[in-house]
Write an enzyme that holds these catalytic residues in place. Structure first.
Site, PDB file in Angstrom:
ATOM      1  CG  HIS A  90     -31.503 -41.125 -92.891  1.00  0.00           C
ATOM      2  ND1 HIS A  90     -31.260 -40.165 -91.922  1.00  0.00           N
ATOM      3  CD2 HIS A  90     -30.492 -42.030 -92.797  1.00  0.00           C
ATOM      4  CE1 HIS A  90     -30.139 -40.491 -91.290  1.00  0.00           C
ATOM      5  NE2 HIS A  90     -29.661 -41.610 -91.792  1.00  0.00           N
ATOM      6  CG  ASP A 140     -27.901 -49.546 -94.835  1.00  0.00           C
ATOM      7  OD1 ASP A 140     -26.667 -49.675 -94.799  1.00  0.00           O
ATOM      8  OD2 ASP A 140     -28.586 -49.354 -93.818  1.00  0.00           O
TER       9      ASP A 140
HETATM   10  C1  SDX Z   1     -29.047 -46.388 -91.325  1.00  0.00           C
HETATM   11  O1  SDX Z   1     -29.649 -42.647 -88.226  1.00  0.00           O
HETATM   12  C2  SDX Z   1     -28.665 -42.838 -88.999  1.00  0.00           C
HETATM   13  O2  SDX Z   1     -27.889 -41.972 -89.226  1.00  0.00           O
HETATM   14  C3  SDX Z   1     -28.548 -44.237 -89.536  1.00  0.00           C
HETATM   15  C4  SDX Z   1     -27.531 -44.485 -90.666  1.00  0.00           C
HETATM   16  C5  SDX Z   1     -26.097 -44.391 -90.153  1.00  0.00           C
HETATM   17  O3  SDX Z   1     -25.207 -44.068 -90.948  1.00  0.00           O
HETATM   18  O4  SDX Z   1     -25.872 -44.682 -88.972  1.00  0.00           O
HETATM   19  O5  SDX Z   1     -27.719 -43.563 -91.723  1.00  0.00           O
HETATM   20  C6  SDX Z   1     -27.651 -45.923 -91.209  1.00  0.00           C
HETATM   21  O6  SDX Z   1     -29.566 -46.922 -90.366  1.00  0.00           O
HETATM   22  C7  SDX Z   1     -29.830 -46.157 -92.596  1.00  0.00           C
HETATM   23  C8  SDX Z   1     -31.297 -46.591 -92.512  1.00  0.00           C
HETATM   24  C9  SDX Z   1     -31.423 -48.061 -92.876  1.00  0.00           C
HETATM   25  N1  SDX Z   1     -32.801 -48.551 -92.700  1.00  0.00           N
HETATM   26  C10 SDX Z   1     -33.607 -48.837 -93.715  1.00  0.00           C
HETATM   27  O7  SDX Z   1     -33.276 -48.692 -94.882  1.00  0.00           O
HETATM   28  C11 SDX Z   1     -34.938 -49.422 -93.309  1.00  0.00           C
HETATM   29  C12 SDX Z   1     -36.062 -48.736 -94.058  1.00  0.00           C
HETATM   30  N2  SDX Z   1     -36.192 -47.377 -93.620  1.00  0.00           N
HETATM   31  C13 SDX Z   1     -37.067 -47.055 -92.609  1.00  0.00           C
HETATM   32  O8  SDX Z   1     -37.638 -48.007 -91.813  1.00  0.00           O
HETATM   33  C14 SDX Z   1     -37.010 -45.644 -92.020  1.00  0.00           C
HETATM   34  O9  SDX Z   1     -36.951 -44.741 -93.065  1.00  0.00           O
HETATM   35  C15 SDX Z   1     -35.911 -45.347 -90.986  1.00  0.00           C
HETATM   36  C16 SDX Z   1     -35.875 -46.390 -89.865  1.00  0.00           C
HETATM   37  C17 SDX Z   1     -34.560 -45.278 -91.623  1.00  0.00           C
HETATM   38  C18 SDX Z   1     -36.235 -43.970 -90.332  1.00  0.00           C
HETATM   39  O10 SDX Z   1     -37.404 -44.087 -89.651  1.00  0.00           O
HETATM   40  P1  SDX Z   1     -38.226 -42.905 -88.940  1.00  0.00           P
HETATM   41  O11 SDX Z   1     -37.492 -41.639 -89.005  1.00  0.00           O
HETATM   42  O12 SDX Z   1     -38.632 -43.414 -87.597  1.00  0.00           O
HETATM   43  O13 SDX Z   1     -39.477 -42.791 -89.881  1.00  0.00           O
HETATM   44  P2  SDX Z   1     -40.857 -43.524 -89.707  1.00  0.00           P
HETATM   45  O14 SDX Z   1     -40.649 -44.989 -89.715  1.00  0.00           O
HETATM   46  O15 SDX Z   1     -41.551 -42.937 -88.509  1.00  0.00           O
HETATM   47  O16 SDX Z   1     -41.603 -43.111 -91.019  1.00  0.00           O
HETATM   48  C19 SDX Z   1     -42.117 -41.797 -91.239  1.00  0.00           C
HETATM   49  C20 SDX Z   1     -43.029 -41.888 -92.441  1.00  0.00           C
HETATM   50  C21 SDX Z   1     -44.082 -42.970 -92.302  1.00  0.00           C
HETATM   51  O17 SDX Z   1     -45.185 -42.575 -93.101  1.00  0.00           O
HETATM   52  P3  SDX Z   1     -46.497 -41.935 -92.386  1.00  0.00           P
HETATM   53  O18 SDX Z   1     -46.992 -42.964 -91.441  1.00  0.00           O
HETATM   54  O19 SDX Z   1     -46.003 -40.695 -91.688  1.00  0.00           O
HETATM   55  O20 SDX Z   1     -47.409 -41.659 -93.520  1.00  0.00           O
HETATM   56  O21 SDX Z   1     -42.267 -42.235 -93.618  1.00  0.00           O
HETATM   57  C22 SDX Z   1     -42.680 -43.534 -94.073  1.00  0.00           C
HETATM   58  C23 SDX Z   1     -43.450 -44.173 -92.915  1.00  0.00           C
HETATM   59  O22 SDX Z   1     -44.339 -45.139 -93.346  1.00  0.00           O
HETATM   60  N3  SDX Z   1     -41.455 -44.278 -94.367  1.00  0.00           N
HETATM   61  C24 SDX Z   1     -41.357 -45.283 -95.233  1.00  0.00           C
HETATM   62  C25 SDX Z   1     -40.014 -45.677 -95.224  1.00  0.00           C
HETATM   63  N4  SDX Z   1     -39.334 -44.913 -94.366  1.00  0.00           N
HETATM   64  C26 SDX Z   1     -40.204 -44.061 -93.850  1.00  0.00           C
HETATM   65  N5  SDX Z   1     -42.278 -45.883 -95.976  1.00  0.00           N
HETATM   66  C27 SDX Z   1     -41.875 -46.915 -96.743  1.00  0.00           C
HETATM   67  N6  SDX Z   1     -40.576 -47.340 -96.788  1.00  0.00           N
HETATM   68  C28 SDX Z   1     -39.639 -46.750 -96.049  1.00  0.00           C
HETATM   69  N7  SDX Z   1     -38.374 -47.174 -96.085  1.00  0.00           N
END
Ligand code: SDX
Length: 378
Positions: free
Chosen positions: A261, A315
């Site tokens: 998140h 989720d």
């Molecule tokens: C919702 O914003 C809200 O409030 C949203 C929400 C709401 O109530 O409205 O809470 C609802 O949207 C929940 C999120 C649902 N999405 C997912 O479950 C999809 C999987 N999660 C991710 O793609 C991610 O964590 C996000 C999209 C939720 C957040 O993305 P960010 O803040 O842009 O983080 P990022 O993609 O830039 O990642 C930062 C780091 C990376 O590693 P490094 O390159 O820095 O080494 O964290 C890692 C990423 O690879 N990472 C993950 C990960 N989430 C972050 N690695 C593997 N799996 C993941 N799920």
């Protein structure tokens, strides 16, 4: 004008001043209008919480009754909307059906009287009341059945489950569904809420505001993740497969759905509550073998990615709750939208109170002074 550093995804950039909700991502705290989510989940109802978010205070008994009555009165959808929905392809995603249907409501109520509190209230009531009916109607119609009319003797959550399954829900399932709606109703400046506020800032109508937010919510990085979590658990198939599955995703730099998140660096407090709700349902209606896989996923991912603050988000467990209620997987995100519409409307109202059109800037990194090449020379 000061030039700010470019932040992809606007990370950490305030887009509005808001008193609607608050998240402490380090401590795992979520409040609506200052009240902790755990307390609302235990003591409130979805419609009471929606009122709190939109009008800023908990309603009195009289105010709540009046609001519930108005919502109940507006649950039916116009036959022209129903007939339009009948023409949607049954293979279409229910989120696309919902986005189109929400936008179509604007065709009937296009007057924009944004300074009139009665207009604001009527629009809010109409959207909160009809969105569940639209979701249920599309589900029935894509299976070739007529939609079921709402039942006036059922509460908001129970009536949705009734319209979906054509039978009165178990009271525990209805209560748990109502809590799920409370947990999903609002969450600060997430992508769909930002989308709603940007659309609102042009002073367009609230149906366009909600339609644009529905479109944004559907993506797999946002609300669409709940559907993908169940598909992932299905694909994994057994507890033994969790470690190789996670390792493979990480090796390919893929995202693990339902984890991570932008704001929370601990387990999302909503995920903790949803997990408890899933367990209550399992106790009454029987175990779900996917739960074992989900628990192992949480253990493995937390071990491997906990250092980066990656834990289950809202989720991750919601799909297991909806699955136990017999809700089809591709309706999970529309169900999220049923709840979130009230949050979007609270932001719509707040945006209008101190509106300035959103017009950020960009850092241009394209070319200049390029001569036009005639088509036969390209
Ligand atoms: C919702 O914003 C809200 O409030 C949203 C929400 C709401 O109530 O409205 O809470 C609802 O949207 C929940 C999120 C649902 N999405 C997912 O479950 C999809 C999987 N999660 C991710 O793609 C991610 O964590 C996000 C999209 C939720 C957040 O993305 P960010 O803040 O842009 O983080 P990022 O993609 O830039 O990642 C930062 C780091 C990376 O590693 P490094 O390159 O820095 O080494 O964290 C890692 C990423 O690879 N990472 C993950 C990960 N989430 C972050 N690695 C593997 N799996 C993941 N799920």
């Amino acid at each position: 004008m000061t030039v700010c550093e470019y932040k992809p995804g606007l990370e950490g950039i305030p887009a509005a001043q808001s008193s609607i909700s608050y998240v402490d991502g380090q401590k795992g705290i979520l409040e609506y209008r200052g009240i902790r989510i755990e307390e609302l989940a235990e003591k409130s109802t979805f419609l009471e919480t929606a009122y709190l978010l939109i009008w800023g205070e908990l309603p009195t008994e009289e105010e709540l009754k009046a609001f519930e009555h108005e919502v109940l009165f507006h649950r039916r959808i116009k036959y022209r909307i129903r007939d339009m929905m009948k023409c949607f392809p049954e293979s279409g995603h229910p989120m696309d059906a919902l986005q189109s249907s929400a936008a179509a409501l604007g065709l009937f109520f296009s007057r924009r009287d944004l300074h009139n509190p009665v207009y604001i209230r009527n629009a809010a009531v109409r959207l909160i009341a009809t969105i569940p009916t639209m979701v249920a109607a599309f589900q029935l119609m894509r299976e070739g059945n007529d939609p079921v009319k709402p039942r006036d003797d059922l509460g908001y959550a129970a009536n949705f489950l009734y319209m979906l399954n054509e039978k009165e829900p178990d009271p525990l399932a209805a209560k748990i569904f109502d809590i799920c709606l409370i947990l999903h109703v609002e969450h600060t400046m997430n992508a769909s809420t930002f989308s709603a506020r940007v659309t609102a800032s042009t002073l367009t109508d609230p149906y366009a505001v909600v339609a644009s937010a529905v479109g944004t919510l559907g993506g797999p990085l946002h609300g669409g993740a709940n559907e993908e979590v169940i598909q992932m658990l299905e694909e994994i198939g057994s507890v033994e497969n969790v470690v190789p599955y996670v390792d493979n995703l990480l090796k390919n730099k893929a995202k693990i759905m339902g984890f991570g998140h932008r704001v929370y660096k601990v387990k999302d407090p909503r995920a903790t509550i949803l997990q408890g709700l899933a367990e209550q349902l399992f106790e009454k209606f029987g175990y779900d073998e996917y739960y074992e896989i989900a628990l192992e996923m949480e253990r493995v991912v937390s071990e491997k990615l906990g250092g980066k603050g990656i834990y289950p988000n809202v989720d991750f467990y919601s799909g297991l709750v909806y699955r136990k209620m017999g809700i089809p997987t591709d309706l999970f995100t529309p169900v999220f939208a049923i709840a979130r519409v009230a949050g979007w409307l609270a932001h719509w109202k707040e945006q209008l109170a101190e509106n300035r059109i959103f017009r950020p800037t960009q850092i241009y990194n394209g070319r200049h002074e390029i001569a036009y090449t005639p088509i036969d020379q390209r």
